[in-house]
Design an enzyme around this catalytic site. Sequence first.
Site, PDB file in Angstrom:
ATOM      1  CG  HIS A  57      44.494   9.251  22.992  1.00 35.67           C
ATOM      2  ND1 HIS A  57      45.208   9.566  24.128  1.00 35.67           N
ATOM      3  CD2 HIS A  57      45.412   8.883  22.067  1.00 35.67           C
ATOM      4  CE1 HIS A  57      46.493   9.403  23.886  1.00 35.67           C
ATOM      5  NE2 HIS A  57      46.649   8.977  22.643  1.00 35.67           N
ATOM      6  CG  HIS A 101      45.961   6.879  17.951  1.00 36.31           C
ATOM      7  ND1 HIS A 101      46.643   8.027  17.620  1.00 36.31           N
ATOM      8  CD2 HIS A 101      46.416   6.514  19.171  1.00 36.31           C
ATOM      9  CE1 HIS A 101      47.483   8.330  18.604  1.00 36.31           C
ATOM     10  NE2 HIS A 101      47.367   7.427  19.560  1.00 36.31           N
TER      11      HIS A 101
HETATM   12  P1  5GP Z   1      49.694   8.839  22.061  1.00 37.42           P
HETATM   13  O1  5GP Z   1      51.152   8.892  21.766  1.00 37.42           O
HETATM   14  O2  5GP Z   1      49.454   9.330  23.458  1.00 37.42           O
HETATM   15  O3  5GP Z   1      49.032   7.517  21.791  1.00 37.42           O
HETATM   16  O4  5GP Z   1      48.982   9.824  21.048  1.00 37.42           O
HETATM   17  C1  5GP Z   1      48.864  11.194  21.260  1.00 37.42           C
HETATM   18  C2  5GP Z   1      48.409  11.769  19.945  1.00 37.42           C
HETATM   19  O5  5GP Z   1      48.000  13.096  20.195  1.00 37.42           O
HETATM   20  C3  5GP Z   1      49.511  11.822  18.885  1.00 37.42           C
HETATM   21  O6  5GP Z   1      49.078  11.164  17.716  1.00 37.42           O
HETATM   22  C4  5GP Z   1      49.734  13.312  18.667  1.00 37.42           C
HETATM   23  O7  5GP Z   1      49.988  13.620  17.317  1.00 37.42           O
HETATM   24  C5  5GP Z   1      48.429  13.909  19.146  1.00 37.42           C
HETATM   25  N1  5GP Z   1      48.528  15.251  19.705  1.00 37.42           N
HETATM   26  C6  5GP Z   1      49.500  15.721  20.540  1.00 37.42           C
HETATM   27  N2  5GP Z   1      49.229  17.004  20.901  1.00 37.42           N
HETATM   28  C7  5GP Z   1      48.060  17.326  20.292  1.00 37.42           C
HETATM   29  C8  5GP Z   1      47.273  18.523  20.281  1.00 37.42           C
HETATM   30  O8  5GP Z   1      47.579  19.533  20.898  1.00 37.42           O
HETATM   31  N3  5GP Z   1      46.128  18.485  19.541  1.00 37.42           N
HETATM   32  C9  5GP Z   1      45.749  17.384  18.834  1.00 37.42           C
HETATM   33  N4  5GP Z   1      44.604  17.475  18.145  1.00 37.42           N
HETATM   34  N5  5GP Z   1      46.472  16.248  18.804  1.00 37.42           N
HETATM   35  C10 5GP Z   1      47.619  16.216  19.532  1.00 37.42           C
END
Ligand code: 5GP
Length: 138
Positions: free
Chosen positions: A102, A104
């Site tokens: 993903h 951000h």
């Molecule tokens: P990463 O740490 O993998 O780069 O980012 C994962 C992102 O997903 C984090 O910013 C976290 O807040 C978000 N996130 C985690 N669980 C969920 C969820 O169930 N729904 C949504 N919309 N975002 C989520």
Amino acid sequence: MAYDENNIFAKILRGEAPCIKIYEDDHTLSFMDIMPQAEGHTLVIPKEPAENILDLSPEMAGHLIKSTQKVAKAVKAATNADGVLVAQLNGSAAGQTVFHIHFHIIPRNEGLDLKFHARDMADMGELEALADRIRAEL
Ligand code: 5GP
């Protein structure tokens, strides 16, 4: 590590978990981050089971960055932010916590620090209102 079909973003893509949707096309989906690091923090994911950018097909990488650019413009317009951080983490050592690739999109304003990564849940009503504003700018 093999792609885990039960990660939360895979569930969102299958409609098994909810999301506050911003944008969707044949290849990508965008929705609000529920633990935002700034007001308007939005995510963009591909509809391909790739854990990170190293696994993603080049074709899908193109679709993903196109959607990210489109949504980033709308997020910036809706939040009137000074700048926009576009970030993408690969592997837990890099800070990745959800193992479906993903981007951000995080609005940034002069003098305003980011909140902690993936820690505090947002108010869903506030996220819905922000999503309305972002969708209106698409
Ligand atoms: P990463 O740490 O993998 O780069 O980012 C994962 C992102 O997903 C984090 O910013 C976290 O807040 C978000 N996130 C985690 N669980 C969920 C969820 O169930 N729904 C949504 N919309 N975002 C989520």
